[in-house]
Enzyme design. Structure first.
Site, PDB file in Angstrom:
ATOM      1  N   HIS B  13     -10.627 -36.781  78.985  1.00 19.46           N
ATOM      2  CA  HIS B  13      -9.848 -35.609  78.664  1.00 19.46           C
ATOM      3  C   HIS B  13     -10.191 -34.499  79.636  1.00 19.46           C
ATOM      4  CE1 HIS B  13      -8.488 -36.890  74.536  1.00 19.46           C
ATOM      5  NE2 HIS B  13      -9.271 -37.861  74.933  1.00 19.46           N
ATOM      6  N   THR B  14      -9.157 -33.847  80.148  1.00 17.55           N
ATOM      7  CA  THR B  14      -9.404 -32.767  81.101  1.00 17.55           C
ATOM      8  C   THR B  14     -10.146 -31.636  80.406  1.00 17.55           C
ATOM      9  OG1 THR B  14      -7.294 -33.302  82.107  1.00 17.55           O
ATOM     10  CG2 THR B  14      -8.296 -31.223  82.747  1.00 17.55           C
ATOM     11  N   THR B  15     -11.354 -31.360  80.821  1.00 16.49           N
ATOM     12  CA  THR B  15     -12.097 -30.260  80.227  1.00 16.49           C
ATOM     13  C   THR B  15     -12.229 -29.112  81.208  1.00 16.49           C
ATOM     14  OG1 THR B  15     -14.080 -31.413  80.898  1.00 16.49           O
ATOM     15  CG2 THR B  15     -13.441 -31.610  78.591  1.00 16.49           C
TER      16      THR B  15
END
Lengths: 248, 236
Positions: B13-15
């Site tokens: 997940h893009t954090t």
């Protein structure tokens, strides 16, 4: 005739190049009670004759709203019509959710046609036994489409489908050149006149067995109520298409 | 590097973004909308790619720009192009309006936010349709706003005062462009991840017009620099 050799399913051609199952499905449309549609520059009007299965029964509704800007009139198997109606409504809702604007009419008719065609090319399926008249408004203008069990669709200025629809079409052929510039009231009266041509001698139009729906550039789809229908049927007595020509 | 099969099986997940674009400023003017963005993609605090043209024309009368993760911007451009392509396939003369693109992007961003894997972007869709100007802002969460002026990133903090003092939505194209240039001047001075080369684009009833990148006016010839006054002070 050796029709029975080639009419078992949709995946069999006859030597004459016919798909009998599809033709039979089109017959089902012709057995349905008449519905017709006509359009002017600003409005589309749908008129239908509702059938009453018996004295005890209600009248079968034939016009359904798909979205504010689109409606259909059906002829044929009502159950099949329900399926297509649900599909069209779902597509309109999804389009609105995604784009926040109305589903273009021609595109939805195309989707219905694709769905219908699919049923004509499968071994285990049968075509939909219903024809639709689709009335709609979109940025490209005012539209009236007809869909067939065969998967074909056509755009019309005016069209009638169902039982004894040829009589209504004959009326249209004489007067359709007036429709473009007609007012809404004139358009409704033309539609009812055409409907009148298609009923049997012992039948008469009344507010119970007639259904009229209107759709316009600034008019969401609505049905005329019983009182409005009564008024129009009264006006029908004195309506003459010739007087419209004299006015112009 | 040891290849760990466990990591590749998970969806990541893009954090945090990796290659990022800077602020976007868009203003409506009398007869259309104009958008400005700088031509820099930063790799963290490094000014890595300095000549990037970040204004995408998604249809004849709609342009799309965003700040944030640049690979997500490229992906969104592909997604928006799909809409135009499917319109070609239907071949029925119906073309999406700028508002359609804006809402579509809002739905897309919201879907990704719900999966806790956002498109790490603040998006601006600008267009002109049926005689009406359109400016939409879609943020990382899928929040959708339409307005006469729109800013993303640091421009939202530094430039709103300039915009409200010098701009109104009935100004000319040149006046609006000048306001945007002033804003980018200030941004270049104050935003560490800003660049002095910007690109403007405007949409009017003829369609979208993309201009060549231009250098923001900067002033470095202050007498203090020239005379190196401080240096003399410290070397005594």
């Amino acid at each position: 005739m050796l029709k029975h050799l080639y009419d078992t399913d949709c995946v069999t051609w006859s030597p004459q190049g016919k798909l009998f199952q599809v033709d039979y499905a089109m017959e089902a449309v012709k057995q349905g009670s008449i519905c017709l549609g006509l359009k002017s520059n600003d409005f589309v009007v749908l008129c239908s004759l509702k059938r009453q299965p018996s004295e005890l029964a209600g009248y079968q509704e034939k016009q359904f709203k798909i979205d504010d800007h689109m409606a259909i009139a059906i002829a044929g198997l009502t159950a099949d019509a329900r399926v297509l109606c649900k599909y069209m409504r779902t597509e309109c809702l999804e389009y609105k959710y995604t784009y926040e604007s109305h589903h273009p009419v021609g595109r939805l008719v195309f989707k219905v046609a694709e769905k219908s065609q699919h049923k004509t090319q499968s071994g285990a399926k049968r075509p939909y036994g219903v024809g639709l008249l689709v009335a709609g408004i979109d940025p490209n203008g005012v539209h009236l489409f007809e869909t067939c069990p065969s998967g074909n669709y056509y755009e019309y200025k005016c069209q009638a489908i169902g039982s004894r629809s040829q009589a209504a079409r004959t009326y249209f052929e004489s007067w359709f050149h007036l429709f473009e510039k007609s007012t809404l009231e004139q358009l409704i009266l033309h539609g009812l006149s055409a409907l009148k041509k298609a009923i049997m001698e012992d039948e008469e139009l009344n507010e119970k067995n007639v259904e009229v729906g209107i759709l316009g550039k600034n008019q969401k789809f609505i049905h005329l109520n019983a009182q409005e229908l009564k008024d129009y049927i009264v006006k029908l007595e004195t309506f003459n298409a010739n007087t419209q020509i004299q006015q112009e | 590097m040891i290849f760990n099969p466990e990591f590749s099986a998970q969806q990541q997940h893009t954090t945090s973004p990796i290659v990022t674009g800077g602020s976007v400023i868009a203003l409506a003017y009398k007869g259309g909308v104009v958008v400005g963005v700088d031509t820099l993609c930063s790799y963290g605090s490094m000014a890595d790619f300095k000549n990037v043209e970040k204004i995408a024309q998604v249809s004849k009368n709609t342009i799309y720009v965003s700040s944030g993760e640049f690979s997500d911007f490229q992906q969104v451009v592909r997604e928006l192009a799909k809409i135009d392509r499917s319109a070609l396939q239907y071949d029925d003369g119906v073309h999406p309006s700028p508002r359609d693109y804006g809402n579509y992007l809002a739905r897309l961003s919201y879907k990704r936010r719900c999966k806790i894997n956002p498109l790490y972007l603040q998006n601006v869709i600008a267009g002109f349709h049926n005689g009406e100007r359109y400016l939409g802002l879609v943020d990382i969460y899928g929040t959708y706003l339409e307005s006469n002026f729109v800013t993303t990133g640091f421009a939202s903090y530094f430039c709103k005062a300039i915009i409200s003092n010098y701009w109104n939505d009935n100004c000319t194209l040149d006046q609006a462009k000048q306001v945007i240039r002033e804003c980018f001047k200030v941004l270049f001075c104050r935003d560490c991840r800003a660049h002095d080369v910007i690109q403007l684009a405007y949409v009017d009833e003829q369609g979208a017009h993309l201009e060549q990148p231009e250098r923001v006016e900067t002033k470095w010839d202050f007498s203090g620099f020239k005379n190196r006054a401080n240096e003399k002070l410290h070397t005594q």
